[in-house]
Design a protein around this motif. Structure first.
Motif, PDB file in Angstrom:
ATOM      1  N   GLY A  25       0.825  -1.204   0.000  1.00 37.60           N
ATOM      2  CA  GLY A  25       0.000   0.000   0.000  1.00 37.60           C
ATOM      3  C   GLY A  25       0.855   1.248   0.000  1.00 37.60           C
ATOM      4  N   GLY A  26       0.218   2.375  -0.225  1.00 39.44           N
ATOM      5  CA  GLY A  26       0.913   3.653  -0.211  1.00 39.44           C
ATOM      6  C   GLY A  26       0.251   4.607   0.755  1.00 39.44           C
ATOM      7  N   GLY A  27       0.694   5.845   0.748  1.00 40.25           N
ATOM      8  CA  GLY A  27       0.099   6.830   1.636  1.00 40.25           C
ATOM      9  C   GLY A  27       1.025   8.001   1.888  1.00 40.25           C
ATOM     10  N   LEU A  28       0.809   8.646   3.013  1.00 37.21           N
ATOM     11  CA  LEU A  28       1.599   9.799   3.429  1.00 37.21           C
ATOM     12  C   LEU A  28       2.235   9.504   4.774  1.00 37.21           C
ATOM     13  CD1 LEU A  28      -1.052  12.558   2.624  1.00 37.21           C
ATOM     14  CD2 LEU A  28       0.672  11.605   1.088  1.00 37.21           C
ATOM     15  N   SER A  29       3.480   9.912   4.951  1.00 43.87           N
ATOM     16  CA  SER A  29       4.221   9.586   6.176  1.00 43.87           C
ATOM     17  C   SER A  29       5.029  10.780   6.653  1.00 43.87           C
ATOM     18  CB  SER A  29       5.160   8.393   5.927  1.00 43.87           C
ATOM     19  OG  SER A  29       4.446   7.233   5.562  1.00 43.87           O
TER      20      SER A  29
ATOM     21  N   TRP B 116       1.009  -1.905   4.453  1.00 45.07           N
ATOM     22  CA  TRP B 116       0.039  -1.543   5.481  1.00 45.07           C
ATOM     23  C   TRP B 116       0.751  -1.687   6.830  1.00 45.07           C
ATOM     24  CZ3 TRP B 116      -5.483  -3.906   4.411  1.00 45.07           C
ATOM     25  CH2 TRP B 116      -5.955  -3.428   3.191  1.00 45.07           C
ATOM     26  N   ALA B 117       1.427  -0.628   7.227  1.00 49.75           N
ATOM     27  CA  ALA B 117       2.246  -0.697   8.432  1.00 49.75           C
ATOM     28  C   ALA B 117       2.332   0.674   9.090  1.00 49.75           C
ATOM     29  CB  ALA B 117       3.647  -1.193   8.083  1.00 49.75           C
ATOM     30  N   LEU B 118       2.661   0.656  10.371  1.00 47.78           N
ATOM     31  CA  LEU B 118       2.855   1.900  11.106  1.00 47.78           C
ATOM     32  C   LEU B 118       4.162   2.572  10.719  1.00 47.78           C
ATOM     33  CD1 LEU B 118       2.106   3.941  13.303  1.00 47.78           C
ATOM     34  CD2 LEU B 118       3.041   2.347  15.008  1.00 47.78           C
ATOM     35  N   TYR B 119       5.227   1.779  10.589  1.00 46.74           N
ATOM     36  CA  TYR B 119       6.546   2.312  10.246  1.00 46.74           C
ATOM     37  C   TYR B 119       7.080   1.647   8.982  1.00 46.74           C
ATOM     38  CZ  TYR B 119       6.823   4.262  14.997  1.00 46.74           C
ATOM     39  OH  TYR B 119       6.599   4.958  16.162  1.00 46.74           O
ATOM     40  N   HIS B 120       7.928   2.390   8.275  1.00 46.28           N
ATOM     41  CA  HIS B 120       8.684   1.849   7.150  1.00 46.28           C
ATOM     42  C   HIS B 120      10.132   2.311   7.273  1.00 46.28           C
ATOM     43  CE1 HIS B 120       4.565   2.136   5.526  1.00 46.28           C
ATOM     44  NE2 HIS B 120       4.883   1.102   4.785  1.00 46.28           N
TER      45      HIS B 120
END
Length: 338
Positions: free
Chosen positions: A72-76, A99-103
């Motif tokens: 997945g993607g998103g904003l961090s 789909w994770a809290l941290y990368h």
């Protein structure tokens, strides 16, 4: 050591995503190496393509393997950095993450997001994000809109469709949207500026198209497939264009999907149909971003963000895309910037 929370794919869903197909686990976050950045997810993007990635069907990139983190993607936000050019507190596009809290990612894989006064962060998941770029390049490069033409958009109240219709209006088209509720249809006409909207759940789509598209259809921006697409095909004008963005009506199918029955109309009407993935235009994203940002700041683009709280709710929230419960871009709020 920082503890991560990650959704792992345990089973390939049959039909709708069910309990047990994904599992939320805790894992340690590895130490940073040179050139790497630790980011914390703020907003996780939920998209129909997530369902495709869970399957082992032939697709445009390798599927997620059983036992691997869900893609997945998103904003961090940057928590720690060993990469020149990014520092703690910077907001970035996660890129192709999970789909994770941290990368932990290589710094060159991340793009820092600009701060635009008056534009909320969620705009970078919508009109200034991948869905906005999908709409812009799909319509402008494949649809090639001309003033006075008629554009029909299926899944018109979704993240992509709502942008397509508004770009079409900016280009001078007559725009007709197809959506799944009266509320969505009102939003399309009263807020997004569509000329007409059709509730496919309560209206005869063919009769409504005949009413709202008296001169036929010049562009069909296809997001849905199935019966709705078949109905549109018989109303296309000569030399119509058909950007094929998605076929969401079939993503949860458990049996072979029949049709389209009116495929011959592509031949009879000299129609140009082209399937595309937004990454086809990645080297031109700056162009799309500039155009969309200008229209957004000028008030020509309206958008909605459907926000679900909590990473733990990601799998259950995905079904909103397939049941028509979302209006605009669907995201999961995973954490706060501070």
């Amino acid at each position: 050591m920082v503890t991560n929370k990650v959704w792992i794919l345990r089973n390939r869903p049959v039909g709708d995503v069910s309990d047990g197909d994904l599992e939320l686990v805790e894992q340690p976050v590895p130490e940073l190496g040179d050139g790497e950045v630790l980011i914390r997810t703020l907003f996780l993007s939920l998209d129909p393509t997530n369902r495709i990635w869970m399957s082992d069907q032939d697709q445009y990139m390798p599927p997620v393997e059983i036992g691997d983190p869900m893609r997945g993607g998103g904003l961090s936000i940057v928590e720690d950095s060993r990469f020149d050019g990014l520092e703690k507190g910077n907001i970035v596009n996660t890129g192709l993450g999970t789909w994770a809290l941290y990368h932990v990612k290589k710094g060159e894989e991340l793009s820092r997001l600009p701060q635009i006064p008056g534009v909320p962060l969620t705009a970078f998941s919508g009109p200034l994000g991948m869905t906005g770029m999908t709409a812009y390049f799909g319509l402008m490069e494949i649809g090639k809109p001309k003033a006075g033409e008629t554009l029909v958009v299926s899944a018109a109240a979704g993240a992509v469709g709502s942008m397509v219709g508004q770009i079409g209006k900016i280009q001078g088209c007559r725009v007709v949207g197809i959506a799944g509720s009266d509320e969505k249809c009102r939003w399309l006409t009263e807020t997004a500026g569509f000329d007409a909207a059709i509730n496919y759940k309560t209206e005869d789509v063919g009769a409504a198209l005949d009413k709202h598209c008296p001169d036929g259809i010049d562009i069909n921006f296809e997001n849905v497939g199935g019966d709705i697409m078949d109905t549109i095909l018989t109303r296309l004008n000569d030399f119509a264009r058909m950007p094929l963005c998605g076929l969401i009506s079939s993503y949860n199918a458990t049996e072979p999907v029949p049709g389209p029955y009116n495929f011959s109309m592509l031949l009879m009407r000299h129609v140009t149909l082209k399937g595309f993935i937004v990454t086809d235009y990645m080297d031109r994203f700056a162009e799309g971003m500039q155009a969309m940002a200008g229209w957004l700041l000028d008030g020509k683009i309206k958008f909605e963000t459907d926000i679900v709280d909590g990473l733990e709710n990601a799998p259950a929230s995905l079904e909103r895309l397939f049941t028509g419960k979302n209006l605009g871009k669907l995201v999961v709020k995973v954490s706060d910037p501070d």
